[in-house]
Structure formats: structure tokens, C-alpha cells
Motif scaffolding. Structure first.
Motif, PDB file in Angstrom:
ATOM      1  N   ASP A 225      19.906  -8.836  22.506  1.00  0.00           N
ATOM      2  CA  ASP A 225      19.521  -7.621  23.220  1.00  0.00           C
ATOM      3  C   ASP A 225      18.048  -7.666  23.608  1.00  0.00           C
ATOM      4  N   TYR A 226      17.214  -8.049  22.654  1.00  0.00           N
ATOM      5  CA  TYR A 226      15.770  -8.099  22.895  1.00  0.00           C
ATOM      6  C   TYR A 226      15.446  -9.064  24.031  1.00  0.00           C
ATOM      7  N   LEU A 227      16.025 -10.250  24.018  1.00  0.00           N
ATOM      8  CA  LEU A 227      15.719 -11.253  25.035  1.00  0.00           C
ATOM      9  C   LEU A 227      16.224 -10.832  26.408  1.00  0.00           C
ATOM     10  N   ARG A 228      17.323 -10.085  26.465  1.00  0.00           N
ATOM     11  CA  ARG A 228      17.802  -9.601  27.760  1.00  0.00           C
ATOM     12  C   ARG A 228      16.852  -8.559  28.349  1.00  0.00           C
ATOM     13  N   ARG A 229      16.164  -7.832  27.474  1.00  0.00           N
ATOM     14  CA  ARG A 229      15.269  -6.780  27.958  1.00  0.00           C
ATOM     15  C   ARG A 229      13.875  -7.299  28.315  1.00  0.00           C
ATOM     16  N   HIS A 230      13.546  -8.525  27.922  1.00  0.00           N
ATOM     17  CA  HIS A 230      12.185  -9.033  28.077  1.00  0.00           C
ATOM     18  C   HIS A 230      12.171 -10.288  28.947  1.00  0.00           C
ATOM     19  N   ASP A 231      11.508 -10.200  30.096  1.00  0.00           N
ATOM     20  CA  ASP A 231      11.287 -11.394  30.902  1.00  0.00           C
ATOM     21  C   ASP A 231      10.082 -12.154  30.347  1.00  0.00           C
ATOM     22  N   ASP A 232       9.682 -13.233  31.010  1.00  0.00           N
ATOM     23  CA  ASP A 232       8.604 -14.069  30.473  1.00  0.00           C
ATOM     24  C   ASP A 232       7.297 -13.300  30.330  1.00  0.00           C
ATOM     25  N   ALA A 233       6.986 -12.465  31.304  1.00  0.00           N
ATOM     26  CA  ALA A 233       5.744 -11.688  31.225  1.00  0.00           C
ATOM     27  C   ALA A 233       5.769 -10.743  30.036  1.00  0.00           C
ATOM     28  N   ALA A 234       6.935 -10.132  29.784  1.00  0.00           N
ATOM     29  CA  ALA A 234       7.051  -9.222  28.646  1.00  0.00           C
ATOM     30  C   ALA A 234       6.943  -9.971  27.320  1.00  0.00           C
ATOM     31  N   LEU A 235       7.473 -11.201  27.276  1.00  0.00           N
ATOM     32  CA  LEU A 235       7.350 -12.000  26.055  1.00  0.00           C
ATOM     33  C   LEU A 235       5.887 -12.296  25.752  1.00  0.00           C
ATOM     34  N   LEU A 236       5.099 -12.614  26.776  1.00  0.00           N
ATOM     35  CA  LEU A 236       3.683 -12.932  26.559  1.00  0.00           C
ATOM     36  C   LEU A 236       2.904 -11.712  26.102  1.00  0.00           C
ATOM     37  N   ALA A 237       3.377 -10.528  26.435  1.00  0.00           N
ATOM     38  CA  ALA A 237       2.700  -9.307  26.001  1.00  0.00           C
ATOM     39  C   ALA A 237       3.183  -8.828  24.634  1.00  0.00           C
ATOM     40  N   ALA A 238       4.253  -9.447  24.120  1.00  0.00           N
ATOM     41  CA  ALA A 238       4.863  -8.992  22.873  1.00  0.00           C
ATOM     42  C   ALA A 238       4.177  -9.600  21.657  1.00  0.00           C
ATOM     43  N   HIS A 239       4.433  -8.973  20.508  1.00  0.00           N
ATOM     44  CA  HIS A 239       3.919  -9.443  19.221  1.00  0.00           C
ATOM     45  C   HIS A 239       5.080 -10.032  18.421  1.00  0.00           C
ATOM     46  N   PHE A 240       4.813 -11.096  17.684  1.00  0.00           N
ATOM     47  CA  PHE A 240       5.847 -11.748  16.878  1.00  0.00           C
ATOM     48  C   PHE A 240       5.316 -12.069  15.492  1.00  0.00           C
ATOM     49  N   SER A 241       6.234 -12.192  14.551  1.00  0.00           N
ATOM     50  CA  SER A 241       5.882 -12.684  13.214  1.00  0.00           C
ATOM     51  C   SER A 241       6.848 -13.794  12.840  1.00  0.00           C
ATOM     52  N   LEU A 242       6.379 -14.713  12.027  1.00  0.00           N
ATOM     53  CA  LEU A 242       7.224 -15.807  11.556  1.00  0.00           C
ATOM     54  C   LEU A 242       8.229 -15.251  10.557  1.00  0.00           C
ATOM     55  N   ALA A 243       9.497 -15.621  10.734  1.00  0.00           N
ATOM     56  CA  ALA A 243      10.536 -15.139   9.823  1.00  0.00           C
ATOM     57  C   ALA A 243      10.277 -15.640   8.406  1.00  0.00           C
ATOM     58  N   GLU A 244      10.822 -14.914   7.441  1.00  0.00           N
ATOM     59  CA  GLU A 244      10.631 -15.287   6.036  1.00  0.00           C
ATOM     60  C   GLU A 244      11.260 -16.643   5.735  1.00  0.00           C
ATOM     61  N   GLU A 245      10.601 -17.362   4.851  1.00  0.00           N
ATOM     62  CA  GLU A 245      11.095 -18.636   4.323  1.00  0.00           C
ATOM     63  C   GLU A 245      11.327 -19.685   5.401  1.00  0.00           C
ATOM     64  N   VAL A 246      10.503 -19.674   6.445  1.00  0.00           N
ATOM     65  CA  VAL A 246      10.476 -20.765   7.418  1.00  0.00           C
ATOM     66  C   VAL A 246       9.370 -21.728   7.008  1.00  0.00           C
ATOM     67  N   VAL A 247       9.690 -23.002   6.932  1.00  0.00           N
ATOM     68  CA  VAL A 247       8.698 -24.009   6.547  1.00  0.00           C
ATOM     69  C   VAL A 247       8.552 -25.017   7.676  1.00  0.00           C
TER      70      VAL A 247
END
Length: 507
Positions: free
Chosen positions: A394-416
């Protein structure tokens, strides 16, 4: 076998109290038998469990009676359960000074530590005393790997209505009863409905609306928030065994089930199935199964295993005990399976799960349909991962590339992060991000994506992080912004990065 030969459900509370008092529970069995004997029982090996229960405690008696299907002295049985009531209600049969079980009663631990019990035909619990083996038409199986897999991958959220289609001994209905206001359970086999009633009652769960019939016929046009099914998906030449053979040609039963589910789902509802599908000459399996997805639904299709037609035929011939019959009869049945596959140009059979979700975006002509192969170990329960998958779509359908660059992200738990290369090399050949939860995915990334993921803590928008990386690596920030959104999109889709809004995960 008829339903009249099954126990009555009216006084199950008395038996339930006796079973729990004797510690005839999943935890109690493990403590009494020990890990080795407990594991051996799951392989249909009973000798270690017999040795571990040579005493005459109530738990020893109940294990021998219901799990190992051994006759026990009536006096000993009377100390373990309300004998008179159990004989009258048909749970056990008294033969002189001995008592034997009439059904298999198997402890099953619920997700929150509940003490549940699955009731099935004798010798038909997977890992039971007799194994599955060769059974007559209409028998009902107990707990197996397929049923526990489906229970683990099902999205568990409070819903008004749930449908367990092809309920068998009622395992999925039992799980659904914990979070659905109303549970409907169907089966073409009336004996299965009777066992479901017993399973629910003996587990202390609310009763379900039980309906006899095939596929969606018993529910007509009713709709649900959750549909689950562990159907008789085996692709076989005929319909010898109700519990596994669907009676339709090839993978038509699974195809029909999936295609018809869309009309029975409420908006936002989930339908989750285990299935087999054919690998046909000249056709990609992904295209085949994608074509089953009904209009208005998103889908996540995961192939967990593939067997060539000889492996597949041998698996199910052993399941039905045909390998223990006359060699000529076995060869004839083996030939029939191969003839069936040859007629359908089938070279292999895939097994996996199919999850559907009814969504407005899909109804508007923009469905998300992901079909992938993932034979690697996963962490159950996967229900939260299934729900998160669709939220990310759902999130990816709502966000084009420009919206992704403006968005904030965090690394998922327990990713190494793992760096792969020759010992002593100054730079790694490649970098791998690996999850230790859920699907336990691993993906190869370049230095930019690895650096980006490593600093994502939700505090900065993606574009500003890329600008900083470009400066550190002496790259053109505009070019980096142009080429990186595709990598960000993949990391979000596979769950390595989580969208963040105002310090909380985006939904």
C-alpha cells in the motif's frame, strides 16, 4: 464410518478438566516424555514413548490410551478420567477389564499458551501411533505440518467473521475462534464437522457454525473478514481419499478456491490458503498462479517447495500406504499418477501458500500481485509478516520516487550486514543485508544502499541522506538521487526498511 460412532460433546468439560489435571498438555507431554521420545512420537515411532510411560500415573495412562492407542486396565483409567461418563459418551470403549480409546485426542498448545486438544480418527494424527498410512474414505486427520503452517501464516486480528473452508478436525476454526466474533466451518465430510465440534468443545472454545458442502456452496453469497483453507490440494488421478484428493482434475480445485474467494471477502479482508500447482511445459508457474487471483484482490504467492512428478507420486503413494501393498498393484498406481501428469504436460508440482487481500486499489485496477520462490527457513508465526507485506505494498503504491526521497525510514529490527570477499581484501566483493526475523530474507546491495540502510534511523529524509553519501563518495548528488529510489523501493518491499512518519511506523 458414521458420525453416530463419535463421542458426544455435551460433557466435554469433565474430560477437559481431567486432562488438564493430569498435565496431559503440550508442555506436560514434553516434560514427561523428554525431548527424544517427544520427537520420536512426531516421527510415528512409539517405542520411546512407551518406555517413558511405564508407570501408572494419570498422565502415563492418558498417553498410552489416547496417543499410543493401547488398551489400559479399567481401574487405572478410572484414576485418570471420569470413566463412566467417558464410556457413556463414547470417548472410550470398555472391553471387560480393559479400556481403549475410540478417537485420537492430542494436546495442542495455543499461541498464548492455551491448552487445546485436537480430536481425530485413531491413527490419523500426523505423527500419531499409526502414522497416516492407508485409510478408508472419510477419515479425518489430526495435526500435521500443513495445518500448523497455515495456522502460523494466518493474519490474526480481531474480525467480525471468519470462514474455515474444509475444516477437517477443526484446527483452523479453533485458532479463528480466538479473534473472530463469528466462525463458520465447512466440510464436504460430515464426519469432519463432528470432529470439529469435539475439538472446539474439548478445547474450551466457542462453538462454530458448522455447514456441510463443497467449496463455497454451504455459505452461498455470505462474505467474511477472514477465509482460511487447508484444502485437499493433492494433484492425483482420482479422488480416493477425501482428506487429500479434491476430486477435480490437476490443480483445478485450488484454482477454483482462489478465484471464488474474492467475491466472499469483505473490503480489507484476507483469504489464506495452502495449495499445490502444476509446473506445465512451456509455462511459468508464476504466470499460472497469478492468473488465479480474483479481481479486486492483492495477492502474495510464495512457492516453498517443488517436486518432480516422480517424487510427488512417491510421496503420496507412501502417504496412502500403497508402497506396502502388492508390488504389481503399487506399480499400477504409480503408472496411473505418471499417466495423469503426462496427459497434463506436467513436469513438476509446486507447494506453497497464497494470501489474498481485498483492497480498493486492486478494485480500481492497480493490484499488487507478488509471486516468488522462497524455499529457505522462516520464523513462525508469520501472520504479522503477511499483514506487513500488504501494508508495505500500500505504501509503495502511494509513493512515487519523489515521495520516497522526501520520506523517512528506519532499519528494521534484527537486520545485519555481511561483507563477502576474499580474506585480506581491502574491499568486499559485495555486501549482504540479512533479516533474522519473519521471512529471514537476504539481499545483495551496493555500497550506496548499504550505507543508506545503515544510517536510517527515521531522523532524516532519504534525499538528505543520499546527498551526504554523495559528498562522502565524491558522486553527483543529482545522479545518485535519480538512480537510488529503485533500491529504496526494493528494501522497503522486502521489509529491510520501514517507513516512518512522525517517529512512528507508517501505515
Amino acid at each position: 464410518m458414521s458420525t453416530t460412532s463419535l463421542p458426544a460433546a455435551a460433557r466435554t468439560s469433565l474430560l477437559r478438566e481431567a486432562l488438564i489435571a493430569a498435565a496431559f498438555t503440550a508442555d506436560g507431554l514434553l516434560d514427561r516424555l523428554g525431548a527424544a521420545a517427544y520427537a520420536a512420537l512426531a516421527r510415528s515411532e512409539t517405542v520411546p514413548a512407551l518406555r517413558a510411560t511405564r508407570g501408572d500415573t494419570p498422565l502415563d495412562t492418558l498417553v498410552r490410551l489416547f496417543l499410543l492407542q493401547r488398551s489400559v486396565p479399567a481401574a487405572t483409567a478410572a484414576r485418570a478420567l471420569p470413566l463412566a461418563e467417558c464410556v457413556e459418551d463414547g470417548w472410550v470403549v470398555r472391553e471387560g477389564d480393559l479400556v481403549r480409546a475410540s478417537v485420537d485426542v492430542r494436546p495442542y498448545g495455543g499461541p498464548e499458551g492455551e491448552d487445546w486438544f485436537i480430536v481425530s480418527d485413531l491413527g490419523c494424527a500426523v505423527g500419531g501411533a499409526g502414522g497416516i498410512g492407508s485409510h478408508e474414505e472419510g477419515v479425518v486427520l489430526g495435526i500435521g505440518g500443513a495445518s500448523t503452517t497455515l495456522a502460523g501464516i494466518t493474519v490474526r486480528r480481531p474480525v467480525a467473521s471468519a470462514l474455515d473452508l474444509g475444516t477437517g478436525s477443526g484446527i483452523q476454526a479453533l485458532h479463528a475462534a480466538q479473534h473472530a466474533t463469528r466462525v463458520t466451518a465447512t466440510d464436504v465430510n460430515p464426519r469432519a464437522l463432528a470432529f470439529t465440534r469435539l475439538t472446539l468443545a474439548l478445547s474450551g472454545a466457542a462453538p462454530a457454525d458448522l455447514r456441510e458442502g463443497s467449496l463455497f456452496e454451504p455459505v452461498d453469497a455470505e462474505t467474511y473478514d477472514l477465509i482460511v483453507s487447508n484444502p485437499p490440494f493433492v494433484i492425483s488421478p482420482g479422488a480416493r481419499l477425501t482428506y487429500r484428493d479434491g476430486g477435480m482434475g490437476g490443480d483445478e480445485l485450488c484454482q477454483t478456491l482462489v478465484r471464488q474467494a474474492g467475491d466472499r471477502l469483505n473490503e480489507g479482508g484476507y483469504a489464506q490458503f495452502l495449495a499445490n500447482w502444476q509446473h506445465v511445459e512451456g509455462e511459468e508457474w508464476q504466470d499460472r498462479v497469478r492468473s488465479w487471483v480474483p479481481h479486486g484482490c492483492d495477492a502474495w504467492i510464495v512457492q516453498r517447495e517443488v517436486q518432480d512428478v516422480t517424487q510427488y507420486a512417491e510421496l503420496w503413494l507412501r502417504d496412502s500406504g500403497d508402497h506396502r501393498t502388492d508390488p504389481a498393484a503399487y506399480a499400477e498406481r504409480y503408472e496411473a499418477w505418471l499417466d495423469e501428469f503426462e496427459a497434463r504436460s506436467t513436469k513438476a508440482v509446486g507447494f506453497g501458500w497464497i494470501a489474498l487481500r481485498k483492497s480498493a486499489a486492486a478494485a480500481a485496477g492497480n493490484p499488487s500481485v507478488v509471486a516468488e520462490e522462497w524455499p529457505h527457513p522462516v520464523e513462525q508465526p508469520l501472520g504479522p509478516a503477511v499483514e506487513a507485506h500488504f501494508m508495505r505494498q500500500d505504501y509503495l503504491r502511494r509513493h512515487d520516487d519523489a515521495a520516497l526521497l522526501a520520506a523517512h525510514f528506519s532499519l528494521a529490527e534484527e537486520v545485519v550486514q555481511e561483507q563477502v570477499g576474499l580474506p585480506g581484501a581491502e574491499d568486499p566483493e559485495h555486501v549482504v543485508l540479512r533479516q533474522n526475523r519473519g521471512m529471514r530474507r537476504a539481499t545483495k546491495v551496493d555500497a550506496v544502499a548499504a550505507g543508506f540502510a545503515g544510517v536510517c534511523d527515521g531522523s532524516l529524509p532519504a534525499g538528505r541522506i543520499l546527498d551526504a553519501i554523495a559528498q562522502l563518495m565524491s558522486e553527483d548528488s543529482v545522479l545518485l538521487r535519480d538512480r537510488t529510489p529503485q533500491a529504496i523501493r526494493l528494501l522497503v518491499e522486502e521489509g529491510f526498511l520501514e517507513p516512518v512518519r512522525g517517529g512512528a511506523q507508517a501505515r
